[in-house]
Write a protein that holds these residues in place. Sequence first.
Motif, short mmCIF file in Angstrom:
data_model
loop_
_atom_site.label_atom_id
_atom_site.label_comp_id
_atom_site.label_asym_id
_atom_site.label_seq_id
_atom_site.Cartn_x
_atom_site.Cartn_y
_atom_site.Cartn_z
N TYR A 9 0.85 -1.18 0.00
CA TYR A 9 0.00 0.00 0.00
C TYR A 9 0.89 1.24 0.00
O TYR A 9 1.34 1.69 1.06
N VAL A 11 2.47 5.00 -0.14
CA VAL A 11 2.16 6.34 0.33
C VAL A 11 2.36 7.30 -0.84
O VAL A 11 3.36 7.23 -1.54
N SER A 12 1.39 8.15 -1.08
CA SER A 12 1.54 9.23 -2.05
C SER A 12 0.66 10.39 -1.61
O SER A 12 -0.22 10.23 -0.76
N THR A 15 -3.21 10.51 -0.19
CA THR A 15 -3.76 9.21 0.17
C THR A 15 -3.87 9.07 1.69
O THR A 15 -3.19 9.75 2.44
N TYR A 58 2.39 2.43 3.43
CA TYR A 58 1.64 2.40 4.68
C TYR A 58 1.80 1.04 5.34
O TYR A 58 2.00 0.94 6.55
N THR A 89 -8.54 2.58 2.68
CA THR A 89 -7.53 3.38 1.99
C THR A 89 -8.02 3.86 0.63
O THR A 89 -8.88 3.23 0.01
N THR A 91 -5.42 4.65 -1.54
CA THR A 91 -4.22 4.42 -2.35
C THR A 91 -4.46 3.21 -3.25
O THR A 91 -5.36 2.40 -2.99
N GLN A 92 -3.69 3.10 -4.32
CA GLN A 92 -3.81 1.97 -5.24
C GLN A 92 -2.83 0.88 -4.81
O GLN A 92 -1.63 1.03 -4.97
#
Length: 102
Positions: A9, A11-12, A15, A58, A89, A91-92
């Motif tokens: 997962y 982090v960006s 997100t 993450y 989440t 996030t992708q």
Amino acid sequence: MSVSLQVLYPVSEGTTFDYDYYLSTHMEMVGTVMGAHISQTLVTKGLAGGPETPPGFYAIASMVFADQAALDAALSVAGPVLEDIPKFTNTQPQMLIGQVCS
């Protein structure tokens, strides 16, 4: 030969990740839905990417399966687990399927 599935997962910017939901609800669902096929599970919460570097992820969930057939069986029933991801989440997730070497 054992195979693994890792779900990362990243982090960006922009997100979010709800650790409480992930650890208490989502991973419990993984166990309920896919657990009969999983030999071992490990969840790592990202703390750092190195000295004085924020984490790039993450969390990373690592699942080990006895063989490719066990992984295939787990993935064939994973629908509810995948549908649950947006609940903790935005996030992708990235996936890595690999051969366990040691």
